[in-house]
Design an enzyme around this catalytic site. Sequence first.
Site: not given
Ligand code: ATP
Ligand code: MG
Length: 226
Positions: A21, A95, A129, A162, A173
């Site tokens: 993403k 999410r 990564r 990370r 996750r």
């Molecule tokens: P990546 O960034 O690798 O695509 P990801 O989607 O799991 O993976 P991030 O979006 O960076 O990672 O989010 C990292 C963490 O932050 C999540 O695992 C969660 O704990 C928290 N987080 C981020 N966005 C939300 C959300 N909308 N609701 C709840 N927790 C969130």
């Molecule tokens: Mg991300």
Amino acid sequence: MATAGIKVLKALIMGPPGCGKGTISERIVKDFAMIHVASGDNLRRQILQGTELGKKAEPYIDDGQLVPDEIMFDLILGELAKLKNANWLLDGFPRTVTQAQAVQKIEPKEVVIDLNVPFEVIIERIKGRWVHIPSGRIYHTEFSPPKVPGKDDVTGEPLEQRHDDKPETVQKRLEAYKKMTEPVLNFYRDEGILTEFTGNYSNEIWPHVHKFLSTKITPLQYTVYK
Ligand code: ATP
Ligand code: MG
């Protein structure tokens, strides 16, 4: 800034953790006039700055769990309200179905991009990564290495892995994604605004995303991807 009468595009990018993403979003905002709002990047900046919100969120993130909705609303909803007239690309939010309902109230969206990458590919890929935490810029030792190993291309600052990219946390996750976020995909699929892109690598998926978005918003420059 959008002009009256010209449609503003509100888009979401979704997909499991580590599906690309961030990488695809960086390319989208470079090629189209859109503002990238990434919940995970915002959270990591809050943690780096030692804010109250960052302190509350950190244990959930390190444990591979979702941060509670209320904390996420404090982080994101105010920011979206400020960007009322801008084209934005939301990454990592919503999410949960509760979050999706909240964002729907502020701004109905027209486009939801779903990156569909197999879980086993993600688990392998995430090991390579590296991230520049202050900016959210993402590198991969094999697929998109930095110009100087271990250093951010723009600032020269050190890259990090990370904490939540450890294999056991990635597993958690992915489970949280299946349980809490897949229902959000169904919500948008039912509304008929979900477009799915399947592949193993961002370089393979990106040309299709670019082509699709070009039918919704004019690119800043003409780039032909073969
Ligand atoms: P990546 O960034 O690798 O695509 P990801 O989607 O799991 O993976 P991030 O979006 O960076 O990672 O989010 C990292 C963490 O932050 C999540 O695992 C969660 O704990 C928290 N987080 C981020 N966005 C939300 C959300 N909308 N609701 C709840 N927790 C969130
Ligand atoms: Mg991300």
